[in-house]
Scaffold this active site. Structure first.
Site, PDB file in Angstrom:
ATOM      1  N   ASP A  18       2.426   1.822   3.221  1.00  0.00           N
ATOM      2  CA  ASP A  18       3.432   0.833   3.623  1.00  0.00           C
ATOM      3  C   ASP A  18       4.809   1.331   3.178  1.00  0.00           C
ATOM      4  OD1 ASP A  18       1.598  -1.083   4.625  1.00  0.00           O
ATOM      5  OD2 ASP A  18       1.299  -1.921   2.615  1.00  0.00           O
ATOM      6  N   HIS A  59       0.861  -1.171   0.000  1.00  0.00           N
ATOM      7  CA  HIS A  59       0.000   0.000   0.000  1.00  0.00           C
ATOM      8  C   HIS A  59       0.906   1.232   0.000  1.00  0.00           C
ATOM      9  CE1 HIS A  59      -3.117  -2.838   1.802  1.00  0.00           C
ATOM     10  NE2 HIS A  59      -3.608  -2.437   0.640  1.00  0.00           N
TER      11      HIS A  59
HETATM   12  C1  3MF Z   1      -9.527  -6.552   0.423  1.00  0.00           C
HETATM   13  C2  3MF Z   1      -8.270  -6.865  -0.285  1.00  0.00           C
HETATM   14  C3  3MF Z   1      -7.174  -5.854  -0.133  1.00  0.00           C
HETATM   15  C4  3MF Z   1      -6.363  -5.681  -1.396  1.00  0.00           C
HETATM   16  C5  3MF Z   1      -5.196  -4.774  -1.161  1.00  0.00           C
HETATM   17  C6  3MF Z   1      -4.374  -4.545  -2.394  1.00  0.00           C
HETATM   18  C7  3MF Z   1      -6.265  -5.450   2.027  1.00  0.00           C
HETATM   19  O1  3MF Z   1     -10.446  -7.531   0.352  1.00  0.00           O
HETATM   20  O2  3MF Z   1      -8.161  -7.902  -0.886  1.00  0.00           O
HETATM   21  O3  3MF Z   1      -6.346  -6.294   0.928  1.00  0.00           O
HETATM   22  O4  3MF Z   1      -5.922  -6.888  -1.887  1.00  0.00           O
HETATM   23  O5  3MF Z   1      -5.661  -3.551  -0.699  1.00  0.00           O
HETATM   24  O6  3MF Z   1      -5.091  -3.929  -3.374  1.00  0.00           O
END
Ligand code: 3MF
Ligand code: MG
Length: 347
Positions: free
Chosen positions: A54, A51
């Site tokens: 991150d 993210h």
């Molecule tokens: C939510 C997800 C997310 C995405 C992530 C990357 C937190 O259901 O799957 O995980 O995968 O944000 O785009």
């Protein structure tokens, strides 16, 4: 097991979590974010999904040059550890500005925030050394249908996609569809919706999809067919393999844990279509069980990877001639038993 060298695996730091759920606090102590990167290679993973925050914590408080400096530094740190940043995703579901959605918010100021933040995410992706951003459109939807105009919402999502494509002439946008949670209904629930947005955009070649097993199941669809649909359009950029036990909250169970045959069919589609040969990663978006002791917990990642590789073996050892005989004879009862016997290792 030999085929591990042919597939490259990835996950995101959020996949090593402390066990917090909506009904209870963490069951494990926090594990240092930076220390997570050292776990990747020993576990057999090379790709890091990120993210934006991150990479650059508190990015809303930082200037453009500060953001880029931090992202470049993280890119070097990952490179030194032999890791590849697969993509960066704007975390558009956390801040006070995205309570009612980002690109589809009813507030013009909040829509502006969402787009600005996404453009910064694209800059972060490039600085960290990745060619793609992922849009999981978490709050682009509604809790009640009357609160937004759906036609306007689709147009706004498309406008945002076009603005990102304009901002960076090389960045790719990978849409990760999900039908619900945290919204009641999301505006981009399936890969079909994502692919339509790609073709409607000003540069369809740079707009692709990321398919998550659990998200497809929550939409009542077969994940392997969703993957096949994206592949048929040249648009399967990445996958989030995991599993889901029926229609409930997003479970992110270990790959194959709920429906092994469904997992086999996903691997079959990927393998038959040479997924990975253009640099695609096998992403595992799996969640550690809250009950698991130890810190950090990584067994769910190692297990999901191992299950994937066992299923690759199952796909490769399938007797295609025998399979074709059942198909030619339209003996689908025979084909079913043949398939199940193969999965059970009975010959
Ligand atoms: C939510 C997800 C997310 C995405 C992530 C990357 C937190 O259901 O799957 O995980 O995968 O944000 O785009
Ligand atoms: Mg996901």
């Amino acid at each position: 097991m030999t085929p591990s060298t042919e597939y490259r695996f990835s996950f995101g730091p959020w996949n090593i979590c402390e066990g917090k759920d909506p009904f209870g606090p963490a069951t494990r102590a926090p594990y240092d974010h930076e220390a997570k990167f050292a776990l990747y290679r020993p576990l057999g993973f090379e790709g890091v999904q990120l993210h934006d925050d991150d990479v650059v914590p508190d990015l809303d408080q930082l200037s453009g040059p500060q953001i880029l400096a931090k992202a470049t530094q993280v890119g070097t740190m990952l490179g030194n550890q032999g890791l590849v940043p697969e993509f960066v995703a704007p975390r558009l579901w956390f801040s006070p500005e995205t309570i009612d959605g980002g690109y589809t918010s009813n507030s013009a100021a909040d829509r502006r925030y969402a787009l600005d933040r996404t453009l910064r995410t694209a800059d972060i992706a490039r600085a960290v050394g990745s060619k793609a951003i992922v849009l999981w459109l978490a709050r682009e939807g509604t809790s009640l249908r009357e609160s937004k105009n759906a036609v306007t919402a689709y147009q706004r999502i498309l406008d945002a996609i076009n603005a990102i494509l304009d901002h960076d002439k090389e960045i790719e946008i990978w849409i990760e569809p999900k039908p619900n949670e945290p919204c009641d209904h999301a505006y981009v629930p399936t890969i079909g919706h994502a692919v339509s947005l790609a073709y409607a955009s000003k540069d369809p070649v740079r707009v692709k999809g990321l398919i998550e097993t659990a998200h497809a199941l929550l939409a009542g669809l077969d994940p392997s067919d969703e993957m096949a649909f994206a592949i048929a359009h040249g648009k399967l950029a990445s996958v989030h393999l995991n599993d889901q036990n029926g229609l409930k909250y997003d479970q992110d169970k270990n790959f194959g844990a709920a429906n092994l045959r469904g997992a086999f069919n996903q691997v079959r589609v990927l393998e038959e279509n040479h997924y990975g040969s253009r640099g695609e990663f096998v992403g595992l978006d799996v969640k550690a069980m809250r009950t698991q002791a130890g810190n950090p917990v990584t067994a769910h990642l190692a297990s999901s990877r191992e299950i994937f590789l066992h299923l690759v073996e199952k796909v490769r050892s399938l007797d295609l001639k025998e399979q074709q005989q059942y198909i030619d004879a339209r003996d689908y009862e025979g084909l079913e038993l043949f398939t199940i016997r193969h999965l059970l290792g009975i010959h």
